[in-house]
Design a protein around this motif. Structure first.
Motif, short mmCIF file in Angstrom:
data_model
loop_
_atom_site.label_atom_id
_atom_site.label_comp_id
_atom_site.label_asym_id
_atom_site.label_seq_id
_atom_site.Cartn_x
_atom_site.Cartn_y
_atom_site.Cartn_z
N PHE A 174 -2.21 7.47 -0.41
CA PHE A 174 -2.14 6.20 0.32
C PHE A 174 -3.52 5.58 0.45
O PHE A 174 -3.70 4.37 0.27
N TRP B 86 0.82 -1.20 0.00
CA TRP B 86 0.00 0.00 0.00
C TRP B 86 0.86 1.26 0.00
O TRP B 86 0.59 2.21 -0.75
N LEU B 87 1.90 1.25 0.84
CA LEU B 87 2.78 2.41 0.87
C LEU B 87 3.53 2.59 -0.44
O LEU B 87 3.71 3.72 -0.93
N ALA C 216 2.97 5.82 -2.77
CA ALA C 216 4.03 6.75 -3.13
C ALA C 216 4.08 6.97 -4.63
O ALA C 216 4.33 8.10 -5.11
#
Length: 388
Positions: free
Chosen positions: A111, A72-73, A77
């Motif tokens: 995010f 997810w991060l 990003a």
């Protein structure tokens, strides 16, 4: 005969000597073996699925959370970089500007959009537009990768949860093994039971003797494994484990305990590992339960207490007496000496029976001949035959 009677006497009780032997298999089935100096650690990564399943629960949960959080991060990003590179963050108030993702005004929004994309939540507030080809490609990649992560992690957790290791916790072994007579022969016995009402299908039992030995050439073999027959030839190793069963190993000429007397057994140093295998009836998965017995846990001259009683319309198992034993008269000699004594006794009884040929004596034989026959261990002819 005096020696034979002495062989059946239990002899004086001696307290078992406490030994400092390290168990090869713990009573709960855990193996006391650790893999050290493994240089080819890459082999664990080639079978990553099994490696993750074999991890402890706290490590599995940590890896499960990190797998989702990092993806997810990572994609969040990338979504933020696309919005920053296109200038979407600089035209947030410009209604004429068509951004890549509507309502994406910072990293937190990127995010959250990454979470919505990978988990297919789709709240509708943030949505990709058709004016962003790079966003469309990234959306496809994240959807595919997210499905792979879901399949991999959910599969690992499902296999770990459904592992039959906990089913083995309800398969119990007696705390001690016993040695006593069965049908006139020395037998090594232990008891197994199943605490659940759902049965183990195709249950089978095995036993291994773990003892170090030295070959004729001088080679020392630590923890050498020897099979103990528990009915493989006769099919008695296939168990119908509805109620507790006493598993018996007959100490015959093929047994490693053939020449072991009571005193020799108490001074020996070995471990008996018992393995119960079968399929869990509810899931069809293979289950294995293990336990072990050291020398101090083998009771000579004992027998297991009965745990099965007949009630009104059913049989009841009293597991409070599952581990209990009681003493029985048992010879303290070895199985070989017992077999030799029995053979000598059979031979003595055979030769003490009067022969039919000796009974047919010639007429007119004197009393001296009859006396000689009595001295030779034969009986004189019956009265009815002597008057004929």
């Amino acid at each position: 005969m005096a020696q034979e009677n002495a062989a059946f006497s239990p002899g004086p009780e001696e307290p078992p000597r406490r030994r400092g032997r390290q168990r090869y298999v713990e009573k709960d089935g855990r193996c006391n073996v650790q893999q050290g100096n493994v240089r080819e650690t890459y082999r664990y990564l080639t079978d990553l699925f099994t490696t993750l399943v074999d991890l402890q629960w706290r490590l599995s949960l940590l890896f499960f959370v990190l797998a989702y959080a990092l993806t997810w991060l990572f994609f969040g990003a990338i979504w933020w970089l696309i919005a920053y590179g296109r200038g979407d963050l600089e035209h947030l108030e410009d209604t004429a500007w068509t951004p890549c993702v509507n309502n994406l005004n910072g990293f937190v929004a990127a995010f959250l959009f990454s979470i919505e994309t990978e988990t297919t939540i789709g709240y509708g507030h943030r949505v990709i537009t058709d004016q962003c080809p790079e966003g469309i490609v990234l959306l496809l990649l994240q959807a595919i990768l997210g499905s792979m992560v879901n399949a991999f992690m959910v599969g690992c957790m499902f296999v770990k949860i459904s592992q039959p290791n906990k089913r083995a916790a309800t398969l119990v072994f007696s705390s001690h093994a016993v040695v006593s007579l069965r049908d006139g022969r020395l037998c090594l016995m232990f008891r197994v039971g199943d605490l659940r009402s759902s049965h183990i299908v195709e249950a089978s039992i095995r036993a291994k003797l773990i003892r170090s030995r030295q070959t004729l050439e001088g080679e020392f073999i630590p923890l050498h494994q020897t099979d103990l027959s528990v009915g493989f030839d006769t099919g008695d190793d296939r168990l119908f484990l509805v109620s507790p069963l006493v598993i018996s190993h007959e100490i015959d000429a093929a047994s490693p305990f053939w020449e072991a007397s009571r005193r020799a057994l108490e001074r020996d140093d070995f471990e008996i590992v018992v393995i119960l295998e079968g399929m869990v009836e509810a899931t069809g998965m293979t289950c294995q339960a293990r336990s072990s017995y050291l020398v101090d846990e083998v009771l000579w001259g004992h027998r297991f207490t009965s745990v099965l009683t007949l009630e009104d319309g059913f049989y009841e198992v009293d597991y409070a007496s599952f581990h209990e034993t009681f003493e029985v008269p048992t010879p303290s000699c070895s199985a070989r000496e017992l077999a030799e004594a029995a053979a000598r006794l059979d031979a003595h009884l055979y030769w003490s029976i009067p022969s039919r040929l000796d009974e047919k004596v010639e007429e007119g034989a004197g009393g001296e001949a009859g006396a000689d026959k009595e001295q030779n261990g034969c009986l004189p002819p019956p009265e009815s035959e002597s008057k004929v």
